[in-house]
Enzyme design. Sequence first.
Site, PDB file in Angstrom:
ATOM      1  N   TYR A   1       0.838  -1.207   0.000  1.00  0.00           N
ATOM      2  CA  TYR A   1       0.000   0.000   0.000  1.00  0.00           C
ATOM      3  C   TYR A   1       0.872   1.255   0.000  1.00  0.00           C
ATOM      4  O   TYR A   1       0.644   2.184  -0.763  1.00  0.00           O
ATOM      5  CB  TYR A   1      -0.928   0.013   1.223  1.00  0.00           C
ATOM      6  CG  TYR A   1      -1.989  -1.065   1.219  1.00  0.00           C
ATOM      7  CD1 TYR A   1      -3.214  -0.860   0.597  1.00  0.00           C
ATOM      8  CD2 TYR A   1      -1.772  -2.287   1.848  1.00  0.00           C
ATOM      9  CE1 TYR A   1      -4.192  -1.846   0.600  1.00  0.00           C
ATOM     10  CE2 TYR A   1      -2.747  -3.278   1.852  1.00  0.00           C
ATOM     11  CZ  TYR A   1      -3.953  -3.058   1.229  1.00  0.00           C
ATOM     12  OH  TYR A   1      -4.913  -4.030   1.222  1.00  0.00           O
TER      13      TYR A   1
ATOM     14  N   ASN B   1     -12.526   0.438  -5.709  1.00  0.00           N
ATOM     15  CA  ASN B   1     -12.220   0.037  -7.086  1.00  0.00           C
ATOM     16  C   ASN B   1     -13.476  -0.509  -7.770  1.00  0.00           C
ATOM     17  O   ASN B   1     -13.979  -1.556  -7.379  1.00  0.00           O
ATOM     18  CB  ASN B   1     -11.123  -1.031  -7.071  1.00  0.00           C
ATOM     19  CG  ASN B   1     -10.718  -1.489  -8.456  1.00  0.00           C
ATOM     20  OD1 ASN B   1     -11.189  -0.980  -9.461  1.00  0.00           O
ATOM     21  ND2 ASN B   1      -9.836  -2.462  -8.502  1.00  0.00           N
TER      22      ASN B   1
ATOM     23  N   CYS C   1      -6.608  -4.889  -7.782  1.00  0.00           N
ATOM     24  CA  CYS C   1      -6.422  -4.498  -6.385  1.00  0.00           C
ATOM     25  C   CYS C   1      -6.042  -5.695  -5.514  1.00  0.00           C
ATOM     26  O   CYS C   1      -5.497  -5.512  -4.424  1.00  0.00           O
ATOM     27  CB  CYS C   1      -7.653  -3.779  -5.847  1.00  0.00           C
ATOM     28  SG  CYS C   1      -9.203  -4.636  -6.100  1.00  0.00           S
ATOM     29  N   HIS C   2      -6.255  -6.921  -5.999  1.00  0.00           N
ATOM     30  CA  HIS C   2      -5.830  -8.102  -5.239  1.00  0.00           C
ATOM     31  C   HIS C   2      -4.308  -8.188  -5.144  1.00  0.00           C
ATOM     32  O   HIS C   2      -3.791  -8.908  -4.303  1.00  0.00           O
ATOM     33  CB  HIS C   2      -6.407  -9.390  -5.861  1.00  0.00           C
ATOM     34  CG  HIS C   2      -6.004  -9.630  -7.279  1.00  0.00           C
ATOM     35  ND1 HIS C   2      -6.673  -9.036  -8.336  1.00  0.00           N
ATOM     36  CD2 HIS C   2      -5.020 -10.383  -7.812  1.00  0.00           C
ATOM     37  CE1 HIS C   2      -6.093  -9.426  -9.467  1.00  0.00           C
ATOM     38  NE2 HIS C   2      -5.094 -10.239  -9.175  1.00  0.00           N
TER      39      HIS C   2
ATOM     40  N   GLU D   1      -2.320 -16.463  -9.878  1.00  0.00           N
ATOM     41  CA  GLU D   1      -1.202 -15.745 -10.486  1.00  0.00           C
ATOM     42  C   GLU D   1       0.156 -16.250  -9.991  1.00  0.00           C
ATOM     43  O   GLU D   1       1.190 -15.708 -10.359  1.00  0.00           O
ATOM     44  CB  GLU D   1      -1.345 -14.242 -10.227  1.00  0.00           C
ATOM     45  CG  GLU D   1      -2.566 -13.664 -10.914  1.00  0.00           C
ATOM     46  CD  GLU D   1      -2.633 -12.153 -10.859  1.00  0.00           C
ATOM     47  OE1 GLU D   1      -1.656 -11.505 -10.414  1.00  0.00           O
ATOM     48  OE2 GLU D   1      -3.667 -11.597 -11.277  1.00  0.00           O
TER      49      GLU D   1
END
Length: 184
Positions: A118, A141, A149-150, A176
Amino acid sequence: MDSLGQNEQRVVWTVVGTDIGPLLLAATQDGLVNVVFHATDAVREKTLDRLASRLGTEPVEAPDSPLLAEAIRQFEAYFAGARRDFDLPLDWSLISGFNRQVLRELASGVPYGSVVGYGDLAGRVGQPRAAQAVGVAMGSNPLPVVVPCHRVVESDGGIGGFGGGLETKRKLLALEGVLPEPLF
Protein backbone atom coordinates in the site's frame (compact mmCIF):
# COMPACT_ATOMS: atom_id res chain seq x y z
CA MET A 1 -23.25 1.68 -32.71
CA ASP A 2 -27.01 1.76 -32.16
CA SER A 3 -29.96 4.10 -32.60
CA LEU A 4 -29.56 5.95 -29.29
CA GLY A 5 -28.82 9.63 -29.46
CA GLN A 6 -25.22 10.82 -29.11
CA ASN A 7 -25.71 12.10 -25.56
CA GLU A 8 -27.72 9.16 -24.25
CA GLN A 9 -25.69 6.72 -22.17
CA ARG A 10 -26.37 3.01 -22.57
CA VAL A 11 -25.37 0.59 -19.83
CA VAL A 12 -25.31 -3.15 -20.54
CA TRP A 13 -24.58 -5.95 -18.09
CA THR A 14 -24.23 -9.69 -17.73
CA VAL A 15 -23.09 -12.22 -15.13
CA VAL A 16 -20.21 -14.60 -15.79
CA GLY A 17 -19.44 -17.66 -13.69
CA THR A 18 -15.82 -17.88 -12.53
CA ASP A 19 -13.60 -19.83 -10.14
CA ILE A 20 -14.25 -17.10 -7.54
CA GLY A 21 -18.01 -17.13 -8.03
CA PRO A 22 -20.35 -15.15 -10.28
CA LEU A 23 -19.11 -11.73 -11.41
CA LEU A 24 -21.41 -9.01 -12.68
CA LEU A 25 -19.86 -7.14 -15.61
CA ALA A 26 -21.30 -3.79 -16.69
CA ALA A 27 -20.23 -1.61 -19.61
CA THR A 28 -21.01 1.72 -21.23
CA GLN A 29 -20.17 2.74 -24.78
CA ASP A 30 -16.80 3.92 -23.37
CA GLY A 31 -15.82 0.56 -21.89
CA LEU A 32 -16.14 -1.80 -18.97
CA VAL A 33 -17.42 0.33 -16.07
CA ASN A 34 -18.02 -2.13 -13.22
CA VAL A 35 -17.04 -5.63 -12.07
CA VAL A 36 -18.87 -6.87 -8.97
CA PHE A 37 -18.02 -9.95 -6.90
CA HIS A 38 -20.54 -12.48 -5.54
CA ALA A 39 -23.25 -11.51 -8.04
CA THR A 40 -26.21 -13.18 -6.35
CA ASP A 41 -29.70 -11.90 -7.17
CA ALA A 42 -29.62 -9.48 -4.20
CA VAL A 43 -26.15 -8.14 -5.08
CA ARG A 44 -27.14 -7.84 -8.73
CA GLU A 45 -30.29 -5.83 -7.93
CA LYS A 46 -28.41 -3.49 -5.59
CA THR A 47 -25.62 -3.00 -8.16
CA LEU A 48 -28.02 -2.30 -11.04
CA ASP A 49 -29.93 0.25 -8.91
CA ARG A 50 -26.64 1.94 -7.97
CA LEU A 51 -25.49 2.01 -11.61
CA ALA A 52 -28.83 3.46 -12.76
CA SER A 53 -28.52 6.17 -10.13
CA ARG A 54 -24.86 6.98 -10.86
CA LEU A 55 -25.03 6.77 -14.66
CA GLY A 56 -28.54 8.11 -15.23
CA THR A 57 -29.94 5.20 -17.20
CA GLU A 58 -31.41 1.77 -16.48
CA PRO A 59 -28.85 -0.99 -17.20
CA VAL A 60 -29.98 -3.58 -19.77
CA GLU A 61 -28.98 -7.25 -19.65
CA ALA A 62 -27.02 -7.87 -22.86
CA PRO A 63 -24.51 -10.75 -22.70
CA ASP A 64 -24.26 -10.63 -26.49
CA SER A 65 -23.03 -7.03 -26.49
CA PRO A 66 -19.67 -7.16 -28.33
CA LEU A 67 -17.79 -5.58 -25.39
CA LEU A 68 -19.34 -7.89 -22.79
CA ALA A 69 -18.84 -10.96 -25.01
CA GLU A 70 -15.15 -10.05 -25.31
CA ALA A 71 -14.93 -9.38 -21.56
CA ILE A 72 -16.43 -12.82 -20.87
CA ARG A 73 -13.85 -14.43 -23.21
CA GLN A 74 -11.01 -12.61 -21.44
CA PHE A 75 -12.26 -13.50 -17.94
CA GLU A 76 -12.62 -17.16 -18.93
CA ALA A 77 -9.08 -17.18 -20.38
CA TYR A 78 -7.70 -15.43 -17.26
CA PHE A 79 -9.27 -18.00 -14.92
CA ALA A 80 -8.06 -20.83 -17.18
CA GLY A 81 -4.49 -19.52 -16.80
CA ALA A 82 -4.31 -18.66 -20.52
CA ARG A 83 -4.39 -14.86 -20.12
CA ARG A 84 -2.33 -12.58 -17.89
CA ASP A 85 -3.66 -9.16 -18.87
CA PHE A 86 -7.03 -7.77 -19.80
CA ASP A 87 -7.21 -5.83 -23.03
CA LEU A 88 -10.54 -4.06 -22.71
CA PRO A 89 -11.53 -0.41 -22.94
CA LEU A 90 -12.27 0.90 -19.44
CA ASP A 91 -14.78 3.55 -18.42
CA TRP A 92 -13.35 5.29 -15.32
CA SER A 93 -16.44 7.43 -14.70
CA LEU A 94 -17.38 5.74 -11.38
CA ILE A 95 -14.15 6.90 -9.72
CA SER A 96 -12.22 10.16 -9.64
CA GLY A 97 -9.44 12.12 -8.00
CA PHE A 98 -6.76 10.38 -5.92
CA ASN A 99 -8.57 7.03 -6.09
CA ARG A 100 -8.58 7.09 -9.91
CA GLN A 101 -4.90 8.13 -9.98
CA VAL A 102 -3.94 5.21 -7.69
CA LEU A 103 -6.03 2.68 -9.63
CA ARG A 104 -4.59 3.79 -12.98
CA GLU A 105 -1.07 3.37 -11.58
CA LEU A 106 -2.01 -0.06 -10.27
CA ALA A 107 -3.48 -1.08 -13.65
CA SER A 108 -0.42 -0.01 -15.60
CA GLY A 109 2.38 -0.62 -13.13
CA VAL A 110 1.77 -3.86 -11.22
CA PRO A 111 1.92 -6.82 -13.61
CA TYR A 112 0.45 -10.30 -13.30
CA GLY A 113 2.23 -12.45 -10.74
CA SER A 114 3.59 -9.55 -8.70
CA VAL A 115 2.42 -7.58 -5.68
CA VAL A 116 2.94 -4.07 -4.33
CA GLY A 117 2.59 -2.65 -0.82
CA TYR A 118 0.00 0.00 0.00
CA GLY A 119 2.78 2.44 0.94
CA ASP A 120 4.81 1.64 -2.18
CA LEU A 121 1.80 2.35 -4.36
CA ALA A 122 1.21 5.62 -2.49
CA GLY A 123 4.81 6.59 -3.23
CA ARG A 124 4.37 5.81 -6.92
CA VAL A 125 1.65 8.47 -7.15
CA GLY A 126 3.71 11.01 -5.21
CA GLN A 127 1.95 10.60 -1.85
CA PRO A 128 4.34 8.39 0.18
CA ARG A 129 2.43 8.87 3.45
CA ALA A 130 -0.95 7.97 1.97
CA ALA A 131 -0.91 4.18 2.48
CA GLN A 132 -4.29 4.26 4.25
CA ALA A 133 -5.77 6.36 1.45
CA VAL A 134 -4.48 3.75 -1.01
CA GLY A 135 -6.41 1.15 1.00
CA VAL A 136 -9.54 3.28 0.63
CA ALA A 137 -8.89 3.52 -3.13
CA MET A 138 -8.61 -0.27 -3.35
CA GLY A 139 -11.92 -0.61 -1.51
CA SER A 140 -13.62 1.74 -3.96
CA ASN A 141 -12.22 0.04 -7.09
CA PRO A 142 -15.16 -0.34 -9.50
CA LEU A 143 -13.15 -2.70 -11.75
CA PRO A 144 -11.60 -5.40 -9.53
CA VAL A 145 -9.66 -8.23 -11.21
CA VAL A 146 -9.21 -6.08 -14.36
CA VAL A 147 -7.68 -3.32 -12.22
CA PRO A 148 -5.86 -5.77 -9.94
CA CYS A 149 -6.42 -4.50 -6.38
CA HIS A 150 -5.83 -8.10 -5.24
CA ARG A 151 -2.12 -7.45 -5.96
CA VAL A 152 -1.87 -4.82 -3.20
CA VAL A 153 -0.61 -6.24 0.11
CA GLU A 154 0.72 -5.07 3.47
CA SER A 155 4.42 -4.21 3.70
CA ASP A 156 4.91 -6.64 6.60
CA GLY A 157 3.82 -9.54 4.40
CA GLY A 158 0.17 -9.54 5.46
CA ILE A 159 -2.40 -10.10 2.75
CA GLY A 160 -4.34 -6.90 3.55
CA GLY A 161 -8.05 -6.42 3.07
CA PHE A 162 -10.18 -7.09 0.02
CA GLY A 163 -13.69 -6.08 -0.99
CA GLY A 164 -14.35 -9.49 -2.49
CA GLY A 165 -13.28 -11.25 0.72
CA LEU A 166 -9.90 -12.64 1.74
CA GLU A 167 -10.66 -16.10 0.32
CA THR A 168 -11.23 -14.49 -3.09
CA LYS A 169 -8.00 -12.48 -2.78
CA ARG A 170 -6.06 -15.64 -1.89
CA LYS A 171 -7.54 -17.50 -4.87
CA LEU A 172 -6.60 -14.69 -7.27
CA LEU A 173 -3.05 -14.49 -5.89
CA ALA A 174 -2.76 -18.31 -6.09
CA LEU A 175 -3.97 -18.24 -9.70
CA GLU A 176 -1.20 -15.75 -10.49
CA GLY A 177 1.41 -17.87 -8.68
CA VAL A 178 2.03 -15.38 -5.87
CA LEU A 179 0.64 -17.62 -3.11
CA PRO A 180 0.51 -21.40 -2.88
CA GLU A 181 -2.87 -22.84 -3.85
CA PRO A 182 -5.08 -22.98 -0.73
CA LEU A 183 -5.25 -26.45 0.78
CA PHE A 184 -8.96 -26.14 1.57
